[in-house]
Each structure stands twice: as C-alpha cells, then as structure tokens.
Design a protein around this motif. Sequence first.
Motif, PDB file in Angstrom:
ATOM      1  N   ASN A 426       0.828  -1.214   0.000  1.00 31.33           N
ATOM      2  CA  ASN A 426       0.000   0.000   0.000  1.00 31.33           C
ATOM      3  C   ASN A 426       0.858   1.258   0.000  1.00 31.33           C
ATOM      4  O   ASN A 426       0.350   2.347  -0.249  1.00 31.33           O
ATOM      5  CB  ASN A 426      -0.932   0.017   1.223  1.00 31.33           C
ATOM      6  CG  ASN A 426      -1.973   1.093   1.149  1.00 31.33           C
ATOM      7  OD1 ASN A 426      -2.595   1.279   0.102  1.00 31.33           O
ATOM      8  ND2 ASN A 426      -2.163   1.831   2.231  1.00 31.33           N
ATOM      9  N   SER A 427       2.167   1.105   0.275  1.00 32.64           N
ATOM     10  CA  SER A 427       3.148   2.213   0.212  1.00 32.64           C
ATOM     11  C   SER A 427       2.710   3.470   0.984  1.00 32.64           C
ATOM     12  O   SER A 427       2.361   4.475   0.391  1.00 32.64           O
ATOM     13  CB  SER A 427       3.411   2.590  -1.246  1.00 32.64           C
ATOM     14  OG  SER A 427       3.906   1.478  -1.961  1.00 32.64           O
ATOM     15  N   PRO A 428       2.789   3.503   2.303  1.00 28.83           N
ATOM     16  CA  PRO A 428       3.198   2.383   3.159  1.00 28.83           C
ATOM     17  C   PRO A 428       2.000   1.525   3.557  1.00 28.83           C
ATOM     18  O   PRO A 428       0.858   1.918   3.364  1.00 28.83           O
ATOM     19  CB  PRO A 428       3.782   3.098   4.366  1.00 28.83           C
ATOM     20  CG  PRO A 428       2.945   4.345   4.476  1.00 28.83           C
ATOM     21  CD  PRO A 428       2.620   4.756   3.062  1.00 28.83           C
ATOM     22  N   GLY A 429       2.316   0.395   4.123  1.00 26.18           N
ATOM     23  CA  GLY A 429       1.272  -0.475   4.625  1.00 26.18           C
ATOM     24  C   GLY A 429       0.997  -1.644   3.714  1.00 26.18           C
ATOM     25  O   GLY A 429       1.791  -2.005   2.851  1.00 26.18           O
ATOM     26  N   LEU A 430      -0.174  -2.243   3.912  1.00 23.85           N
ATOM     27  CA  LEU A 430      -0.529  -3.475   3.218  1.00 23.85           C
ATOM     28  C   LEU A 430      -1.983  -3.423   2.760  1.00 23.85           C
ATOM     29  O   LEU A 430      -2.847  -2.837   3.455  1.00 23.85           O
ATOM     30  CB  LEU A 430      -0.321  -4.669   4.163  1.00 23.85           C
ATOM     31  CG  LEU A 430      -0.599  -6.055   3.601  1.00 23.85           C
ATOM     32  CD1 LEU A 430       0.471  -6.442   2.581  1.00 23.85           C
ATOM     33  CD2 LEU A 430      -0.651  -7.092   4.724  1.00 23.85           C
ATOM     34  N   ARG A 431      -2.238  -4.047   1.614  1.00 26.67           N
ATOM     35  CA  ARG A 431      -3.600  -4.246   1.119  1.00 26.67           C
ATOM     36  C   ARG A 431      -3.847  -5.757   1.094  1.00 26.67           C
ATOM     37  O   ARG A 431      -3.292  -6.455   0.252  1.00 26.67           O
ATOM     38  CB  ARG A 431      -3.779  -3.653  -0.265  1.00 26.67           C
ATOM     39  CG  ARG A 431      -3.513  -2.163  -0.347  1.00 26.67           C
ATOM     40  CD  ARG A 431      -3.542  -1.665  -1.780  1.00 26.67           C
ATOM     41  NE  ARG A 431      -4.875  -1.780  -2.348  1.00 26.67           N
ATOM     42  CZ  ARG A 431      -5.777  -0.796  -2.332  1.00 26.67           C
ATOM     43  NH1 ARG A 431      -5.489   0.371  -1.757  1.00 26.67           N
ATOM     44  NH2 ARG A 431      -6.962  -0.961  -2.873  1.00 26.67           N
TER      45      ARG A 431
END
Length: 437
Positions: A426-431
Amino acid sequence: MFSDNREQLSRSSTFKLLLYFLACIGMIYTVFVHQVYLSSDTFHRKQLDRELSQETEIFTALAGIGNIDAIRTLIAEKQSIASPFTYHIQPISTQTASLSYPAALTGDQPYFELSDLKSGSSLLLDDDTILRIEINRDLLQKYREDLAPMMISGVALPVIVMIAGAVWFAVNIIQKLQRVNFAMNRVLCGEKNVKLAVSRNDDEFDILSIHLNFMIEQIEKKEASLKALTVGVAHDLRTPMARMKLRIESLLALTSNNQQQQELEACHDDLELLLGMFNGLLEIANLNSGKQLISKQRVDLTTVAQDAVDFLQPLAEEKQQQLILRQDAAHQLDGEPSLLFRAVINLIENAIKYTPEEGRIVVVIDAFGIVVIDNGEGISDLDKLQVCEPMYRADKSRSQSGSGLGLSLVDAVMKRHGGELVLRDNSPGLRARLYFN
C-alpha cells in the motif's frame, strides 16, 4: 507464438553455443569453398593454356610448310564452331615492341617464332603478318560468372540448413526444458500429484523426468508424514493440556494466597495460548484436507465486515486508530458465516497490530470481495511468499504477540470458499484482499 520462441532462443545458452559453433564451421567452410573456386578457375585456365599450346602447334606446322591459305581456311572453320580461342592476323607493325619477329623467311623452310603468353600466342606467317591466337575472354568470364553462383549457393545453402537445424534443435531442447520447469513451478506453487511425462525414447530427458518424479513423490510423502505428525501431536497434546487447564482452574478456586493465585493464573494463560495454537493447527489442517465439513448459506459480506469492525473497534480505539468501513458495491455469496467472520477478524486484527498509533485502517467491500487497507509496516515481497504457512512469523524479532496462524487460517478459509488471499503493498502499509471468484 513466434515472438515467444524468438525471446526464448535469444535467452538460450544452447542456441548461442550452437550459433558460435556454426559460425566457426561456416568460416572454415567458406575458406574451403573459396579455395575450391580458385583451384577450379586455375585448373580451367591451365586446361585452356594446354589447348592453346596444342592449337598453336597445329598452326605452327602449317606455317612451317608455308601453307598460308590452309591457315586462313582453318581459322574460318574454327570461328564457325565457337572455338574457345580468337584468331587475329595482323601486320607486324601493329605489334608491340615486346614481341620480336624475324625480318624474313630464309630458304624453302619458313622461319617463325612462337611466344607463349598467358593470354595467347603469336606466330609469324610471312614477312609482313603474324597470327595472334588468344583465349576467348568472354568465354573465360562466362565460366567465372557461372562458377561464382554455384560457389555462393554451395556456401549459403549449407549455412541456411545448419542454422535451421540449430534453431530446430534449440527449440526442441527448450520445449523439453520448459515442460520440466513448468512442472517444477507447479510443485513450488503447492500443487499436488504433479508428474512429468516420460516418453518411450528413454533419452536423457526421460531419465531426468523419472528422477524428478521420484523426488517429487518423496517430497510429498515427507510433507504428508510431517503434517500427519504435526496434527497427531497437536491432537494428542490437546487433551492433557485441557485437563491441566481444568486442574489449574480448580486450584484457583481453592487457593487464597495471592502470590500462588497469580502464578496459577499465569500458568492458566499460557495453557490457554497453547490450546489455542493447537486448536488452530488442527482446524487449518482439517480445512485444507477437507475433513471439516462446512454448511454454506447465503452470506452478505457487508454484514460480516460490519460485525468484525464493531467487534474490533475498541481495540483500534486503544491505539487511537481510525477503523473505517466502506461499501463500494454489495457482495453476496454462498459460504460459512462463522469462518468468513473469523477470516475478516484475523485480517483486521493484524492490521491493528502492525499499524502504529493514530494510524488509519479501511475495510472496503466491493464487487470482488473484501480488502483491508492499512498504513502500517507492511510485508516484504519475500515474506509474502511464506506468510500464509502455519507458524511463520514475518516479525523475526517476535516483538508482537501472536502464533503465526492468523493468515494461515484466512488462506485455508478462502480456499474452501473457492477464493484467494491476495497481499499487495500500500506504500506504506498493506492491502490484504479476500478475492472471491
């Protein structure tokens, strides 16, 4: 198809090696054919020179007896039958200074001089004229023009055939290797009962296929044995641990000592965690093997996601996080509500755990399923390949609590529902998406 084969050939070391080998053979063969061309041309020229010498001897004999008319008649006959030579009767004054001729004929025997040249011969007929016999240059040029295409085709045709053979050989090898690579990719992706085809040729590729089939079979046996051992251990240990838990609970009810009560409560919590891990392992194994029967009914994903968000909202508020539910499209499917609820719960709980304070977590329902989006730590590309394996932890430091079974359970639930767990950055993070076909 042609572009794929061309790309494969450009990357094939076998094809490149064949081309290098053919280039060397082609160079050697070209030099050899060139030498054949030169030798053939030289042989033809020498043959013409011998014929020229024989022709000159005939005219020399006629000139020796002074029969000039017979010489002229013979020249006319030879010109009429396309002789390989040209004949020129010229005055002596037109000859070059390099040629020397006697000034006159003496006695009854005419005096003559024969000068052998590469291009022709000159013969003195009388005091004023000479006969010039030369090789027909047009004939010589025509021979060379006819010989050159033969030599070129003699080089080009074998080279084309060799290149075509190299392409066919390389494509054949690449296709066989592709079948092996494709089968191994299926094994790496977790597919079971993969077998490589074995032909009747009994060549080196068939031997390789036999060995790989044996290796795959042994790996599957070891994997099945390990899973059976894991499930068996989990099943066998669950009962005595449950008994220990009951006994600790009984002791907690009987003891009045605060210190002892705290120690017993700690033991009780640890046993609760262990029992949860063993129960999770058994459930995942039963889901993957199909032993756990599920009762499907019509399920609204919005309702499932709303219940999960309401259940975990207090946990998100403790970290001052925004937990938002958004419906882009309604989605209903046939499934087990409790399993789908647990899958969504696990995804949202992971997002809350790995998202920093005051972070943002969005749960979206769309036409493809459910996606949980966070701006936390995310998962590396390498970990994405293994994070769904039981007991695998992307957090190598083990600083976060957990058993490493959450995403494994989600993946097992999705497979039983004909779906897929898809993880993206997810830039940052997650999907993390629950994708239903």
